[in-house]
Every structure is written in C-alpha cells, then in structure tokens.
Motif scaffolding. Structure first.
Motif, PDB file in Angstrom:
ATOM      1  N   TRP A  33       0.827  -1.202   0.000  1.00 44.67           N
ATOM      2  CA  TRP A  33       0.000   0.000   0.000  1.00 44.67           C
ATOM      3  C   TRP A  33       0.866   1.259   0.000  1.00 44.67           C
ATOM      4  CZ3 TRP A  33      -4.562  -1.564  -1.240  1.00 44.67           C
ATOM      5  CH2 TRP A  33      -5.002  -2.815  -0.800  1.00 44.67           C
ATOM      6  N   SER A  37       1.005   3.893  -3.191  1.00 40.44           N
ATOM      7  CA  SER A  37       0.650   5.307  -2.987  1.00 40.44           C
ATOM      8  C   SER A  37       1.803   6.210  -3.397  1.00 40.44           C
ATOM      9  CB  SER A  37       0.267   5.549  -1.531  1.00 40.44           C
ATOM     10  OG  SER A  37       1.380   5.407  -0.668  1.00 40.44           O
ATOM     11  N   TRP A  38       3.024   5.838  -3.068  1.00 38.80           N
ATOM     12  CA  TRP A  38       4.187   6.657  -3.424  1.00 38.80           C
ATOM     13  C   TRP A  38       4.408   6.701  -4.940  1.00 38.80           C
ATOM     14  CZ3 TRP A  38       8.693   5.545   0.563  1.00 38.80           C
ATOM     15  CH2 TRP A  38       8.351   6.158   1.781  1.00 38.80           C
ATOM     16  N   ALA A  41       1.699   8.903  -6.460  1.00 41.38           N
ATOM     17  CA  ALA A  41       1.941  10.304  -6.102  1.00 41.38           C
ATOM     18  C   ALA A  41       3.174  10.843  -6.815  1.00 41.38           C
ATOM     19  CB  ALA A  41       2.107  10.433  -4.589  1.00 41.38           C
ATOM     20  N   TYR A  46      -2.400  12.105  -7.586  1.00 43.55           N
ATOM     21  CA  TYR A  46      -2.665  12.209  -6.156  1.00 43.55           C
ATOM     22  C   TYR A  46      -4.029  11.646  -5.757  1.00 43.55           C
ATOM     23  CZ  TYR A  46       1.394  15.270  -6.295  1.00 43.55           C
ATOM     24  OH  TYR A  46       2.660  15.772  -6.489  1.00 43.55           O
ATOM     25  N   ALA A  49      -3.849   8.034  -5.708  1.00 50.63           N
ATOM     26  CA  ALA A  49      -2.997   7.561  -4.611  1.00 50.63           C
ATOM     27  C   ALA A  49      -3.728   7.539  -3.279  1.00 50.63           C
ATOM     28  CB  ALA A  49      -1.755   8.448  -4.496  1.00 50.63           C
ATOM     29  N   LEU A  50      -4.774   8.339  -3.142  1.00 50.10           N
ATOM     30  CA  LEU A  50      -5.447   8.491  -1.842  1.00 50.10           C
ATOM     31  C   LEU A  50      -5.941   7.184  -1.221  1.00 50.10           C
ATOM     32  CD1 LEU A  50      -7.470  11.828  -2.020  1.00 50.10           C
ATOM     33  CD2 LEU A  50      -5.742  11.186  -0.323  1.00 50.10           C
ATOM     34  N   PHE A  52      -4.865   4.204  -1.627  1.00 50.20           N
ATOM     35  CA  PHE A  52      -3.707   3.406  -1.227  1.00 50.20           C
ATOM     36  C   PHE A  52      -3.060   3.988   0.029  1.00 50.20           C
ATOM     37  CE2 PHE A  52      -4.269   2.513  -5.727  1.00 50.20           C
ATOM     38  CZ  PHE A  52      -4.178   1.120  -5.755  1.00 50.20           C
ATOM     39  N   SER A  53      -3.048   5.311   0.124  1.00 51.99           N
ATOM     40  CA  SER A  53      -2.538   5.953   1.337  1.00 51.99           C
ATOM     41  C   SER A  53      -3.418   5.609   2.533  1.00 51.99           C
ATOM     42  CB  SER A  53      -2.482   7.472   1.156  1.00 51.99           C
ATOM     43  OG  SER A  53      -1.589   7.833   0.123  1.00 51.99           O
ATOM     44  N   TYR A 177       3.056  15.195  -0.312  1.00 53.52           N
ATOM     45  CA  TYR A 177       1.687  14.658  -0.345  1.00 53.52           C
ATOM     46  C   TYR A 177       1.495  13.638   0.773  1.00 53.52           C
ATOM     47  CZ  TYR A 177      -1.480  10.860  -1.519  1.00 53.52           C
ATOM     48  OH  TYR A 177      -2.415   9.858  -1.438  1.00 53.52           O
ATOM     49  N   HIS A 178       2.440  12.721   0.925  1.00 51.11           N
ATOM     50  CA  HIS A 178       2.334  11.663   1.929  1.00 51.11           C
ATOM     51  C   HIS A 178       2.229  12.255   3.338  1.00 51.11           C
ATOM     52  CE1 HIS A 178       3.061   7.792   3.915  1.00 51.11           C
ATOM     53  NE2 HIS A 178       3.887   8.447   4.714  1.00 51.11           N
TER      54      HIS A 178
END
Length: 260
Positions: A33, A37-38, A41, A46, A49-50, A52-53, A177-178
């Motif tokens: 995950w 996400s990385w 992103a 983005y 990616a949300l 997955f974040s 972002y992360h």
C-alpha cells in the motif's frame, strides 16, 4: 458476566502464537500500500494515490497495534524498530500512542483514560477533537511516561521533524503529499480509532463494539473486532476472526454492538 468469567469460557491461548507465514504478513502488510501510494503520487496521480494511502494508514495502525501488545511475533528490538519506522511514516510518535493505548486498556473510559476521551462525544465532536487528541497523547506521555517512553517519544519526534524538514526544504512533492495525508489521518484518529468502537459502551467499557460482517472486516483488515481485542488483547489481529467464532460459540448471549 465478568471479564474473568469470559476468559475461562473461551479457549484463546493457542491463538497467541503466529506461524512464520502469519508473522511475515503482520510485519509486511503495509509495504504494497505504501509503495503503490508513493508511485502514484510520484507521477502526480494524487487522487488515485489516496485510497492506497488510506489503506497504508489502516494497515500501519494494525501493525503498530500488534506491536503495542507484543503480538508481531518478533523480538523486542524488531518490534521497537517497527514502531520507530512507522512513527516517521505515519507522522506521529507511535510510542506516545502506545503509552496511552496501554493505559486505555487499564483505565478504559475512565478519567485516567486519555485515549478514550472522545468516546463520550458526538460523532462530529470526536472529529473536531482530533487535533487536541493528538496533542494530548504526546503531552501525557512526556508528563507521565517513564524514562524509556520519554526518550523514545523525543527520538521519534526529532526524527519526524528532520524528515519533514528535508522533504519540504527539497520540495519532494510525492513525500509532501504523503506527509499531508498522514497528518490528516492522525487528526481523524479520535473518531475512527476511539469513537467508532467505544461510543455508547460506558456502562460496560470492556464490551467494546465489534463487526461481524465478512466484507466489512476484509476492507478494514479486521481492525473492528474491538470487543474481541479488549477481552483478549494478547491475540494478534490475524487471529481475531477465529477468536470471534469461539466467543460466539461459547457465549452466544454476549451483547455485541456493531461498529458500523
């Protein structure tokens, strides 16, 4: 029925042990995950990616939660390392969260339970309380924690500050972002990790809420078997579905309030 009586009725001690496969799952569940996400992103996707974040944050909670209760199947140093690395990745001192979580089990929903303060609030009150909750658990740990807790919290906070400074100074956008998403996630902890599983249980705090729907437990990685966790905190998350079956068979009359 008292907690002691429940412990006698349910066979659970065999569930404390993890196989090699289960240990690898519990200690590496976050990796796909986080990487997904990385990568998304990094390429500027983005919105994609949300989710997955969000799943990284959820599986990170599962991992550190097991670490709090020495249920990762690893030695003391590797468990500490997991808590330390997740502190940096999740943008909060996980040892501060651990200190308050252990107190939460001891003083559940009493005045001494700082983690559980939002349980008696409205749902929107718990959301608004989120930033205060995160500040309070760090403050309480630094005030009441022993030397080891204070040292670990300070190490983690310093590491978080250095990493965040480097990320924003060098404008590493996918990590910016992360960090922003993780901080937002931490601000929702008073709602998702406390209110959802404890609201309206003040009359019997040991009987937290639980979730019996299969698909709901799959998408939440079994993190809402909270009744089971409070009754048997030494049982790793991966074994909670089996524990739930045993509780239902041994005590079908036990009150079970749904989480959602």
């Amino acid at each position: 029925m008292t907690h002691a009586e429940i412990l006698k009725k349910v066979q659970w001690k065999d569930l404390k042990q993890l196989s090699v496969k289960e240990m690898l799952i519990e200690n590496n569940l976050t990796i796909p995950w986080l990487l997904a996400s990385w990568i998304l992103a990094y390429y500027g996707y983005y919105i994609a990616a949300l989710p997955f974040s969000a799943f990284f944050f959820l599986t990170g909670l599962r991992q550190v939660h097991n670490g709090f209760h020495q249920s990762l199947g690893t030695n003391k140093f590797l468990t500490w390392l997991s808590l330390y690395l997740n502190s940096i990745l999740m943008m909060t001192s996980i040892h501060a969260v651990k200190f308050n979580h252990i107190r939460h089990h001891k003083y559940c929903l009493s005045e001494e339970d700082y983690e559980g303060k939002s349980a008696g609030m409205s749902w929107y009150g718990a959301i608004l309380y989120g930033p205060v909750h995160m500040f309070l658990i760090h403050k309480v740990t630094l005030q009441l924690g022993n030397r080891n807790y204070v040292r670990n919290v300070l190490i983690e906070l310093l590491s978080i500050a250095l990493v965040a400074f480097g990320v924003f100074y060098f404008q590493i956008h996918f990590l910016m972002y992360h960090i922003i998403v993780m901080v937002f996630g931490e601000f929702l902890m008073a709602f998702f990790a406390v209110w959802t599983v404890h609201h309206d249980t003040e009359h019997n705090p040991a009987l937290a809420r639980t979730q019996r729907s299969g698909w709901k437990n799959k998408i939440t990685f079994s993190m809402f078997y909270h009744l089971e966790h409070h009754l048997f905190p030494a049982v790793p998350t991966i074994k909670l579905p089996e524990l739930a079956k045993r509780i239902d068979e041994a005590m079908p009359e036990l009150e079970k309030k749904n989480t959602f």
